[in-house]
Design an enzyme around this catalytic site. Structure first.
Site: not given
Ligand code: GAR
Length: 195
Positions: A13, A108, A110, A137, A146
């Site tokens: 996290g 998200n 990545h 990204s 993704d």
């Protein structure tokens, strides 16, 4: 009114912490809840110590697989009036139906320069390919893993004796800067669209 953000995690996290810290009084969004699919995710304690409510949807206790997991997830998102979801090291794939229900509302991060190296073991694959540049990204989540539109990227130079560990930690430092920036811009945009 501030935008309610849910942060989904599976592990340490560290990106979640940076997102939470970035959402200060002047931010258009606030961290409404942190949700983990792992009951032992170290990020849960970090979220609690930052005063953010946490919820666990333990996959091992969900008998009827992904559908029940997502039913539970939707319940929690409703309780916390969530308008935007940030995946931050969340290692479970969300169904097409779920993603389409939250179209353009799931971000998200990545650890690669997408569209290169989707999926897992990113850093090992980067090094095996003898690339000279890696990076991270932030993208919108679509049903393709993704594969959603990239909102921003940061590049990192790969040194000669780079290892998976050294590369991962260099990239992670950039993730911590990039994700809060994108969240701020994205939340601003959503609020402007709603005015
Ligand atoms: C981060 O490097 C993130 O980019 C990656 O997992 C790590 C989580 O670290 N995510 C993925 O690989 C998603 N496919 P964190 O829990 O300390 O933020």
């Amino acid at each position: 009114m501030k935008l309610a953000v849910a942060i989904l995690i599976s592990g340490s996290g560290s990106n979640m912490v940076q997102l939470i810290k970035s959402m200060d009084d002047n931010h258009p969004a606030y961290p409404s809840v942190v949700i983990s699919n792992k009951s032992d995710a170290p990020g849960l304690e970090k979220a609690q110590s930052l005063g953010v409510p946490t919820k666990i949807i333990d996959e091992n206790c969900i008998k009827n697989n992904d559908l029940d997991f997502e039913k539970e997830l939707i319940k929690i998102l409703k309780v916390y009036n969530v308008e935007l979801i940030c995946l931050a090291g969340f290692m479970k794939i969300l169904s097409k139906k779920f993603v389409n229900n939250f179209k353009d509302r799931i971000l998200n991060i990545h650890p690669s320069l997408l569209p290169k190296y989707r999926g897992l073991n990113t850093h090992a694959r980067v090094l095996a390919s003898n690339d000279t540049i890696a990076g991270c990204s932030v993208h919108l989540v679509t049903p393709e893993l993704d594969g959603g539109p990239v909102l921003a990227q940061t590049e990192v130079a790969i040194k000669k004796n780079e290892t998976v560990e050294s590369l991962a930690s260099k990239v992670l430092i950039e993730e911590h800067i990039l994700y809060p920036k994108v969240l701020l811009n994205f939340s601003d945009q959503i609020r402007k669209l709603e005015v």
